[in-house]
Motif scaffolding. Structure first.
Motif, PDB file in Angstrom:
ATOM      1  N   VAL A   6      43.673  62.279  36.000  1.00 55.68           N
ATOM      2  CA  VAL A   6      43.840  61.703  37.336  1.00 55.68           C
ATOM      3  C   VAL A   6      44.507  62.693  38.270  1.00 55.68           C
ATOM      4  CG1 VAL A   6      45.039  59.946  38.669  1.00 55.68           C
ATOM      5  CG2 VAL A   6      43.846  59.314  36.565  1.00 55.68           C
ATOM      6  N   LEU A   7      45.630  63.244  37.871  1.00 56.04           N
ATOM      7  CA  LEU A   7      46.443  64.059  38.770  1.00 56.04           C
ATOM      8  C   LEU A   7      45.721  65.301  39.270  1.00 56.04           C
ATOM      9  CD1 LEU A   7      49.603  63.767  36.575  1.00 56.04           C
ATOM     10  CD2 LEU A   7      49.406  62.779  38.822  1.00 56.04           C
ATOM     11  N   HIS A   8      45.738  66.321  38.461  1.00 56.90           N
ATOM     12  CA  HIS A   8      45.224  67.626  38.869  1.00 56.90           C
ATOM     13  C   HIS A   8      43.749  67.573  39.243  1.00 56.90           C
ATOM     14  CE1 HIS A   8      43.717  71.673  38.635  1.00 56.90           C
ATOM     15  NE2 HIS A   8      43.128  71.439  37.482  1.00 56.90           N
TER      16      HIS A   8
ATOM     17  N   MET B   9      42.690  75.463  31.809  1.00 54.76           N
ATOM     18  CA  MET B   9      43.750  74.961  32.671  1.00 54.76           C
ATOM     19  C   MET B   9      44.966  75.849  32.450  1.00 54.76           C
ATOM     20  SD  MET B   9      43.411  70.825  32.381  1.00 54.76           S
ATOM     21  CE  MET B   9      41.843  70.018  32.769  1.00 54.76           C
ATOM     22  N   PHE B  10      45.378  76.553  33.511  1.00 50.38           N
ATOM     23  CA  PHE B  10      46.442  77.539  33.313  1.00 50.38           C
ATOM     24  C   PHE B  10      47.778  76.841  33.038  1.00 50.38           C
ATOM     25  CE2 PHE B  10      47.528  78.568  38.099  1.00 50.38           C
ATOM     26  CZ  PHE B  10      47.584  77.229  38.387  1.00 50.38           C
ATOM     27  N   PRO B  11      48.651  77.499  32.256  1.00 50.38           N
ATOM     28  CA  PRO B  11      49.871  76.847  31.789  1.00 50.38           C
ATOM     29  C   PRO B  11      51.033  76.957  32.771  1.00 50.38           C
ATOM     30  CG  PRO B  11      49.722  79.008  30.797  1.00 50.38           C
ATOM     31  CD  PRO B  11      48.466  78.833  31.635  1.00 50.38           C
TER      32      PRO B  11
ATOM     33  N   ARG C 135      39.629  68.151  43.321  1.00 44.99           N
ATOM     34  CA  ARG C 135      38.344  67.725  43.882  1.00 44.99           C
ATOM     35  C   ARG C 135      38.495  67.396  45.367  1.00 44.99           C
ATOM     36  NH1 ARG C 135      36.218  62.895  41.539  1.00 44.99           N
ATOM     37  NH2 ARG C 135      34.229  63.555  42.453  1.00 44.99           N
ATOM     38  N   PHE C 136      39.602  66.769  45.736  1.00 43.38           N
ATOM     39  CA  PHE C 136      39.874  66.441  47.143  1.00 43.38           C
ATOM     40  C   PHE C 136      39.946  67.711  47.988  1.00 43.38           C
ATOM     41  CE2 PHE C 136      43.776  65.559  49.967  1.00 43.38           C
ATOM     42  CZ  PHE C 136      42.996  65.267  51.086  1.00 43.38           C
ATOM     43  N   TRP C 137      40.784  68.669  47.587  1.00 38.13           N
ATOM     44  CA  TRP C 137      40.922  69.910  48.360  1.00 38.13           C
ATOM     45  C   TRP C 137      39.585  70.641  48.432  1.00 38.13           C
ATOM     46  CZ3 TRP C 137      45.905  73.254  48.385  1.00 38.13           C
ATOM     47  CH2 TRP C 137      46.994  72.469  48.791  1.00 38.13           C
ATOM     48  N   HIS C 138      38.860  70.642  47.327  1.00 34.10           N
ATOM     49  CA  HIS C 138      37.581  71.351  47.294  1.00 34.10           C
ATOM     50  C   HIS C 138      36.617  70.756  48.324  1.00 34.10           C
ATOM     51  CE1 HIS C 138      34.661  73.956  45.138  1.00 34.10           C
ATOM     52  NE2 HIS C 138      33.788  73.077  45.602  1.00 34.10           N
ATOM     53  N   LYS C 139      36.607  69.435  48.424  1.00 32.02           N
ATOM     54  CA  LYS C 139      35.685  68.789  49.354  1.00 32.02           C
ATOM     55  C   LYS C 139      36.055  69.095  50.809  1.00 32.02           C
ATOM     56  CE  LYS C 139      34.002  65.289  46.240  1.00 32.02           C
ATOM     57  NZ  LYS C 139      32.709  65.997  46.152  1.00 32.02           N
ATOM     58  N   VAL C 140      37.335  69.184  51.085  1.00 34.10           N
ATOM     59  CA  VAL C 140      37.760  69.564  52.435  1.00 34.10           C
ATOM     60  C   VAL C 140      37.285  70.985  52.744  1.00 34.10           C
ATOM     61  CG1 VAL C 140      39.740  69.990  53.931  1.00 34.10           C
ATOM     62  CG2 VAL C 140      39.752  68.016  52.387  1.00 34.10           C
ATOM     63  N   LEU C 141      37.471  71.896  51.797  1.00 34.30           N
ATOM     64  CA  LEU C 141      37.058  73.283  52.014  1.00 34.30           C
ATOM     65  C   LEU C 141      35.545  73.416  52.054  1.00 34.30           C
ATOM     66  CD1 LEU C 141      39.706  75.058  49.774  1.00 34.30           C
ATOM     67  CD2 LEU C 141      39.683  74.891  52.257  1.00 34.30           C
TER      68      LEU C 141
ATOM     69  N   ARG D  27      63.238  73.539  64.663  1.00 37.45           N
ATOM     70  CA  ARG D  27      63.679  73.529  63.254  1.00 37.45           C
ATOM     71  C   ARG D  27      62.463  73.556  62.333  1.00 37.45           C
ATOM     72  NH1 ARG D  27      68.710  71.990  61.827  1.00 37.45           N
ATOM     73  NH2 ARG D  27      67.955  70.953  59.945  1.00 37.45           N
ATOM     74  N   ARG D  28      62.609  74.321  61.257  1.00 39.87           N
ATOM     75  CA  ARG D  28      61.530  74.374  60.269  1.00 39.87           C
ATOM     76  C   ARG D  28      61.490  73.070  59.455  1.00 39.87           C
ATOM     77  NH1 ARG D  28      59.388  79.290  60.246  1.00 39.87           N
ATOM     78  NH2 ARG D  28      60.712  81.116  60.615  1.00 39.87           N
ATOM     79  N   GLU D  29      60.310  72.737  58.962  1.00 40.17           N
ATOM     80  CA  GLU D  29      60.177  71.660  57.981  1.00 40.17           C
ATOM     81  C   GLU D  29      60.898  72.093  56.709  1.00 40.17           C
ATOM     82  OE1 GLU D  29      59.686  68.598  55.872  1.00 40.17           O
ATOM     83  OE2 GLU D  29      58.745  68.496  57.855  1.00 40.17           O
ATOM     84  N   THR D  30      61.718  71.205  56.145  1.00 40.82           N
ATOM     85  CA  THR D  30      62.526  71.593  54.979  1.00 40.82           C
ATOM     86  C   THR D  30      62.033  71.008  53.664  1.00 40.82           C
ATOM     87  OG1 THR D  30      64.070  69.776  55.411  1.00 40.82           O
ATOM     88  CG2 THR D  30      64.605  71.940  56.349  1.00 40.82           C
ATOM     89  N   ASN D  31      61.065  70.090  53.709  1.00 37.98           N
ATOM     90  CA  ASN D  31      60.453  69.640  52.460  1.00 37.98           C
ATOM     91  C   ASN D  31      59.551  70.742  51.924  1.00 37.98           C
ATOM     92  OD1 ASN D  31      61.557  67.060  52.191  1.00 37.98           O
ATOM     93  ND2 ASN D  31      60.016  66.143  53.533  1.00 37.98           N
ATOM     94  N   THR D  32      59.340  70.739  50.630  1.00 40.30           N
ATOM     95  CA  THR D  32      58.423  71.702  50.018  1.00 40.30           C
ATOM     96  C   THR D  32      57.239  70.955  49.403  1.00 40.30           C
ATOM     97  OG1 THR D  32      59.763  71.656  48.000  1.00 40.30           O
ATOM     98  CG2 THR D  32      60.147  73.471  49.543  1.00 40.30           C
ATOM     99  N   MET D  33      56.215  71.710  49.025  1.00 43.43           N
ATOM    100  CA  MET D  33      55.012  71.103  48.447  1.00 43.43           C
ATOM    101  C   MET D  33      55.245  70.756  46.974  1.00 43.43           C
ATOM    102  SD  MET D  33      51.985  73.466  50.058  1.00 43.43           S
ATOM    103  CE  MET D  33      52.156  74.224  51.679  1.00 43.43           C
ATOM    104  N   PRO D  34      54.450  69.808  46.450  1.00 39.75           N
ATOM    105  CA  PRO D  34      54.571  69.463  45.027  1.00 39.75           C
ATOM    106  C   PRO D  34      53.929  70.538  44.159  1.00 39.75           C
ATOM    107  CG  PRO D  34      52.773  68.238  45.996  1.00 39.75           C
ATOM    108  CD  PRO D  34      53.409  69.010  47.117  1.00 39.75           C
ATOM    109  N   GLN D  35      54.227  70.514  42.871  1.00 42.51           N
ATOM    110  CA  GLN D  35      53.676  71.515  41.952  1.00 42.51           C
ATOM    111  C   GLN D  35      52.152  71.504  41.946  1.00 42.51           C
ATOM    112  OE1 GLN D  35      55.249  71.368  37.993  1.00 42.51           O
ATOM    113  NE2 GLN D  35      53.980  73.030  37.233  1.00 42.51           N
TER     114      GLN D  35
END
Length: 812
Positions: free
Chosen positions: A549-551, A43-45, A556-562, A498-506
């Motif tokens: 739980v988090l990462h 798990m990268f730091p 796993r969710f993103w992987h299943k979509v891809l 206008r651009r979306e101004t929120n950013t993605m989470p870490q």
């Protein structure tokens, strides 16, 4: 040769050699079959300003030993490293100092890289990635657009966890004990425009596919509990006609896992955010209800659902009708009900739910027993939560809980007032953050076209340079004040937008980094399909259990979509997961600056060497167990390596070694090999110590034994081993040499001690030649004088023989 182990000189020399010769860079060879390839990942730091602490190298050392061993066993190994480099700490530092987060992040990465390389890990540095760099987050944005195209990303204004200090929204998983996971500030509820990801659509797949994984059961259980699948029924309770809103035919729908208890529903409770509250609240209850709803906004979900919390609530003045018995029951609101779970409303059965019991007792609400241990009704002293028999339930009396559930749902469906339902505790992922230092969300808000994605060919959408990184506190990020960046044209119609101004989470960048490592320099796609297919899935993933739980769930969710999109060919990203235990301070407490027990690995490398630190951290105990640091233990390991160095100075001989030493040597080859393969590093090191202690008694070193020992030492203490290998006259790195073979016959003892038992109690111990036949053991045991004292005059029921270990005679 120096008599003292010159670790500083040796370690610098070999680290330079490995980098210059690109020793650990790996390429794809189609002729190597899948079973001879391994993808091993740490798990990268996050590159914090504090640098590495001694806990980081524990997992890194484990994977490095394993990878070096695999290469010796003929495997092609992918073992990369990178940095999870977007995050709040760098932005918070920028707010305080004015330094750009990119500047501090790059400086921290350089420090981390130097520290990691000083420990001699065999990473393929040509594949390094950092999530904050545009060439990387271009593909994070690309994945987001894929999610958006599939309808998995949507905008909503919802009550979220809000950190007043960080001035940003938090996912439920980022709230710990009612406070912000990052800063500890108490979290409040706030309605804010957010981007959400429909992880809930994949709830069942995420649950089912846990069975495919070689993970510790405790980690699987944490994910199962977070997903929280339950089976039950949705039930419709009509509001009283002629009441506040009953005339319009309004009703309240609830989800329950216990439809068998419907006859015991004596009141209803709505979440303070429930949309019906405004219309059903009576005039005389309006002030109290409004005041209660305001107070609920100040609490996090965790605070609201704390079982130890005193129950609070307010009567709305409205009544509902219990659909199975026609009873008129009051409708309350309370903050222990969450709008995000089920329907945001419950039927309260105080006789069989502890929270409902406490609430009913406090507010004097009716309690009716509907489940009994033995089928009879009795006075209850507390809520009873078990399966039993239905009572006070009309035609369902006497049915078991399971039978009653099934029959009740049948009745509800027949009457059209309910239906069978599967529910999940898992909520959609709050994906946007009101901060600067994160991936820009590549969407445009157009008055004419609505929300329009930025065209793929315009990615990456990069962050603008700003003068202030301070969050607005209004729910918008600092990007909202950047007029030149925000104001753009619609990619679809060309009009002002206008651009979306929120950013993605870490979490976004860490969801897919394992994919990028397979093809880190690709500028055409996130990674070539051939490279993804060559390496994925990850064979071994090592990191802390805090990411259970988090990462891991998000990845796993993103992987299943891809996977569904054909980007990857495997259903899961990480087949085997190992969580290393925590390294505690010498005081047996978690390391922290406030306790003054934090250890800097730079100091240890300076004083004792990288190999000493590597071997000591693996010798402390089993990898997955937490254990306290001991400087004396570190010194002991350093002495062990120094002893190896001193032994190496003795003259070599080609003479046959003494038989006992030869047997010990082959036992050592076998045990170190098997233990390394099983990640049981502490016992492998202990075996090497036993061998060196015996070898130390010899005046001359048997060449064949010594060369093989240097090879098996190399995964653990690679700098020292490389130096000893070179001094044996070898011209190339030992990293390309195979693991030595052992003679199985020489790993077996010539003599074995066999225990004789009578009814499980030891009565004698006898020496036998190795390989003794079980029948001979049985015969000898029955004739043994000591055994016969306990069997004489008794009936022998059976005789159990464990080959070469024990004979147990069962008598009556």
């Amino acid at each position: 040769m120096n008599s003292k182990y010159p670790f500083t000189e040796i370690e610098k020399k070999w680290q330079t050699y490995w980098m210059a010769n690109k020793t650990f860079e790996v390429s794809e060879d189609p002729l190597v079959p899948r079973e001879k390839r391994k993808y091993v990942l740490d798990m990268f730091p996050y590159p914090s300003g504090a640098g590495l602490h001694v806990g980081h190298p524990e997992g890194y050392t484990a994977t490095d030993i394993y990878c070096r061993y695999l290469r010796m066993k003929g495997y092609k190994v992918l073992h990369p490293m990178g940095f999870d480099s977007f995050g709040l700490p760098a932005e918070n530092y920028a707010i305080k100092t004015g330094a750009h987060p990119r500047t501090t992040t790059e400086a921290n990465i350089n420090r981390f890289r130097t520290q990691i390389q000083s420990l001699g890990f065999s990473y393929d540095w040509s594949r390094e990635v950092s999530t904050h760099r545009p060439e990387y987050y271009r593909w994070t944005q690309w994945i987001f657009l894929k999610l958006f195209e599939k309808g998995l990303a949507y905008e909503d204004e919802i009550p979220i966890n809000w950190c007043p200090s960080c001035k940003t929204g938090l996912a439920n998983e980022e709230v710990k004990d009612g406070g912000c996971e990052r800063c500890g500030t108490p979290v409040v509820r706030r309605n804010i425009r957010q981007w959400m990801l429909r992880i809930t659509k994949y709830a069942q797949k995420l649950l089912d596919d846990l069975d495919l994984l070689n993970w510790h059961e405790s980690i699987k259980l944490m994910q199962r509990n977070w997903i929280g699948r339950s089976e039950g029924a949705n039930v419709v309770f009509p509001l009283e006609k002629g009441g506040a809103s009953g005339a319009s035919g309004a009703s309240i729908e609830v989800y329950t896992t216990r439809p068998d208890t419907l006859f015991g529903a004596t009141y209803m409770v709505l979440a303070p955010e429930h949309k019906l509250i405004d219309s059903i609240t009576t005039a005389d209850q309006r002030v109290a209800v409004d005041a209660y709803r305001e107070s609920a906004k100040m609490k996090s979900d965790l605070e609201r659902t704390d079982l130890a919390k005193d129950k609070t609530g307010v009567f709305t003045g409205a009544y509902a009708i219990n659909p199975v018995n026609g009873a008129k029951i009051p409708v309350w609101i309370s903050d222990y009900i969450l709008i995000s779970y089920g329907t945001g409303a419950i039927m309260a059965v105080p006789s069989h739910d502890e929270r409902d019991w406490e609430f009913a007792k406090k507010f004097g609400l009716e309690i009716i027993q509907v489940v009994s241990k033995d089928g009879s009704a009795y006075t209850m002293e507390r809520a009873e939560i078990f399966d039993g028999y239905a009572v006070n339930s009309g035609e369902f009396n006497g049915l078991t809980t399971a039978e009653c559930k099934a029959r009740m749902i049948d009745l509800l469906e027949k009457k059209g007032i309910g239906r069978r339902t599967i529910n999940y505790k898992l909520r959609d992922w709050v994906f946007s953050r009101q901060r600067y230092w994160g991936e820009p969300i590549p969407l445009v808000h157009c008055p004419s076209c609505g929300i329009v994605p930025v065209p793929y060919e315009q990615l990456p959408l990069t962050l603008p340079e700003v003068e202030s990184y301070t969050p607005t506190g209004t729910g918008e990020s600092p990007l909202a004040s950047m007029k030149d960046w925000v104001e753009t044209t619609c990619p679809k119609c060309g009009k002002p937008a206008r651009r979306e101004t929120n950013t993605m989470p870490q979490w976004a960048g860490s969801c897919w980094y394992y994919m990028r490592f397979t093809d880190a320099k690709n500028t055409k796609t996130l990674a070539g399909k051939d490279k993804l297919d060559y390496w994925l899935p990850v064979d071994l993933y090592v990191g802390g259990a805090e990411h259970a739980v988090l990462h891991l769930l998000y990845s796993r969710f993103w992987h299943k979509v891809l996977y569904e999109n054909g980007i990857v060919s495997c259903a899961e990203p990480f087949m085997r997961l190992v969580n290393q235990g925590m390294i505690l301070g010498e005081d047996n407490q978690k390391m922290s600056k406030s306790l003054g027990n934090v250890l800097n690995p730079d100091d240890i490398v300076r004083d004792y060497g990288a190999d000493s630190m590597r071997v000591y951290e693996m010798f402390m105990g089993p990898l997955q167990v937490s254990k306290p640091w001991s400087t004396n233990g570190l010194i002991g390991v350093h002495r062990f390596l120094d002893r190896i160095w001193r032994v190496s100075q003795r003259p070599l001989t080609d003479d046959q070694p003494p038989a006992p030493l030869l047997r010990l040597f082959h036992k050592t080859l076998k045990k170190v090999g098997n233990d390394t393969e099983n990640l049981e590093f502490n016992t492998a090191i202990a075996q090497m110590m036993i061998f060196i202690n015996e070898l130390y008694k010899e005046e001359k070193l048997p060449r064949a034994l010594w060369e093989a020992f240097v090879l098996i030492l190399s995964p653990y203490a690679p700098h020292l081993a490389e130096e000893l290998w070179e001094r044996l006259g070898n011209k190339t790195s030992l990293s390309g040499f195979p693991y030595p073979l052992w003679d199985e016959a020489l790993t077996r003892d010539e003599q074995v001690t066999v225990v004789f038992q009578v009814n499980g109690k030891v009565r004698a111990r006898v020496e036998f030649p190795a390989g003794i036949a079980s029948e001979t053991l049985k015969k000898t045991a029955l004739e043994n004088e000591r055994v016969r004292e306990y069997t004489q005059g008794k009936t022998i029921v059976k005789t159990i023989v464990v080959p070469e270990k024990l004979v147990n005679i069962v008598v009556t």
